[in-house]
Enzyme design. Sequence first.
Site, short mmCIF file in Angstrom:
data_model
loop_
_atom_site.label_atom_id
_atom_site.label_comp_id
_atom_site.label_asym_id
_atom_site.label_seq_id
_atom_site.Cartn_x
_atom_site.Cartn_y
_atom_site.Cartn_z
CG ASN A 151 -0.35 0.62 2.42
OD1 ASN A 151 -0.41 1.84 2.62
ND2 ASN A 151 0.28 -0.19 3.26
CG ASN B 257 3.25 5.05 12.18
OD1 ASN B 257 4.33 4.58 11.84
ND2 ASN B 257 2.19 5.06 11.39
CG PHE B 258 8.84 6.08 15.96
CD1 PHE B 258 8.40 7.37 15.68
CD2 PHE B 258 9.15 5.76 17.27
CE1 PHE B 258 8.28 8.32 16.70
CE2 PHE B 258 9.04 6.70 18.30
CZ PHE B 258 8.60 7.98 18.01
CB CYS C 84 4.29 4.87 8.09
SG CYS C 84 3.39 4.96 6.55
CB CYS D 142 11.64 -36.49 -2.90
SG CYS D 142 11.39 -38.18 -3.49
CB CYS E 127 20.00 -38.39 4.28
SG CYS E 127 18.72 -37.18 4.64
CB CYS F 249 18.78 -30.41 3.54
SG CYS F 249 17.95 -31.19 2.14
CB CYS G 297 13.11 -34.91 -0.02
SG CYS G 297 13.53 -35.45 1.66
CB CYS H 244 7.01 -34.57 -0.45
SG CYS H 244 5.89 -36.00 -0.54
#
Lengths: 79, 429
Positions: free
Chosen positions: B73, B132-133, B135, B348, B379, B382, B385, B389
């Site tokens: 916006n 509001n510091f 925007c 995978c 393996c 990480c 996969c 999936c």
Amino acid sequence: MSAFAEFDKERQAVDKLLQQGYGIVNIKEDLDGAEVTFIRSGSDGDPVKLLLLTADARKHVTTAVFAGIRPAAPVEASI
Amino acid sequence: MADLRIDLAGIQSPNPFWLASAPPTNTGYQVQRAFEAGWGGAVWKTLGDPIINTSSRFAAVHFNGQRVAGFNNIELITDRPLEVNLKEIYETKKKFPGHAVIASLMVEPKREKWHEIVKRVEDVGVDGLELNFGCPHGMAERGMGAASGQQPDLVQAQTTWVKEVATTPVIVKLTPNITDITVVARHAAKGGADAISLINTINSLAGVDIHSWNTIPHVGGQGAHGGYCGPAVKPIALSMVAECARDRGVGIPISGIGGISTWQDVVEFMLMGATGIQVCTAVMHHGFRIVEEMIDGLNNYLDDKGLASVTELIGKSVPKYSNWGDLDLNYKVVARINEDNCINCNKCHIACEDASHQCIDMLTNADGKAVLQVREEDCVGCNLCSIVCPADGAIDMIALDSGAAPMTWNQRQQVISTLNGSYSEAEVV
């Protein structure tokens, strides 16, 4: 070669030295991996150095030290 | 049924669900309807010297069929005179005395300007103030909003000026458009803030029309950066909330903001240290009544967990959030494929081959059926996969006992340092 096989080869080399009574006395890490220096406890023989390339082997060797496989005592006789 | 009431730095609210300062809190009509729908509090659209907005203000990023994954916006603060807003705040508070009405404020960084607006706003009975510091567009070009919020000393100074005259709790709203949000949070606390709220919107350009070459949105062929929010920003917001929550130099309550759309999001923010939360984009997308589902969902969750009060959630996950260097290097998970649920799409395998560690093999079993199998020893855990999936339950990440004692990176480096310190080449030569 799989990553595990590369690691396993390095791990076996480390474990073999530890089983032979060597202790880890120095770990030097640089761009090419970790150069680990082993000395047999109570011996005045030459240190053995292994260059470890895989991450898991570099972790394995520090885990071994961390878990209490203490480094060999300094070889006073050779100082 | 659990107790949903919260107390944010002295501001009481019947539940943790507040509307953020934004278009849904522009008028008394809107805020009162929101309270009727079930919202516990509202942060009034930012008050200050009335502005003039452009036409064509909003844009959204839709992703793979998901409408409004992100929202952009370029609308500014209120364009209505202060007195009009104050009259409606007074009426709203009179009708809903048990609800939290917070006035969001933004003026030039001058002591007398802050004193003037604080006094006038508190005179109509608000429950708190939000500075509001954050925007990032338009107002920042005039030295307000994020322009103030990006200077920690200015945040501290302005907070101090407000606290000199404020009689209600002061919340400082932080911008994420900064390198380290905890620095500003600490300065807000030093200035005397009673709480912080985060995050405000992130600098953004929603897109470029590849046919007209105009920005999205554009104002007569010209565009400007806006503020990004909505579900896409939630992980960024959650991380910043967590960083502030675990920083002992901050040490004040947090109102969590950023992509919150469901009751589950609310639980996550509260577990990561928020005392309450604020919502905007989800309401702009679905309307005030989404709060009904959020209240029901949160109530059921608390009952299921056996918790008597929603406040029991606050900060419970913060101790589980630390630095990378404090994570256990010997913790190991591996992927395991459940053949019963696998649809053999091979995603995978492709992901592992192309982007990870090449440890998922495509094999043929004894029945001649194609199967995917993980070589667990290769393996690295990480998770990729299981992320790609598409079949529920086809891949589980299993924690294995590595047999090794837990050891963090920091501990590892300490071990090496100690080891090397007790040895030198000279000793053995």
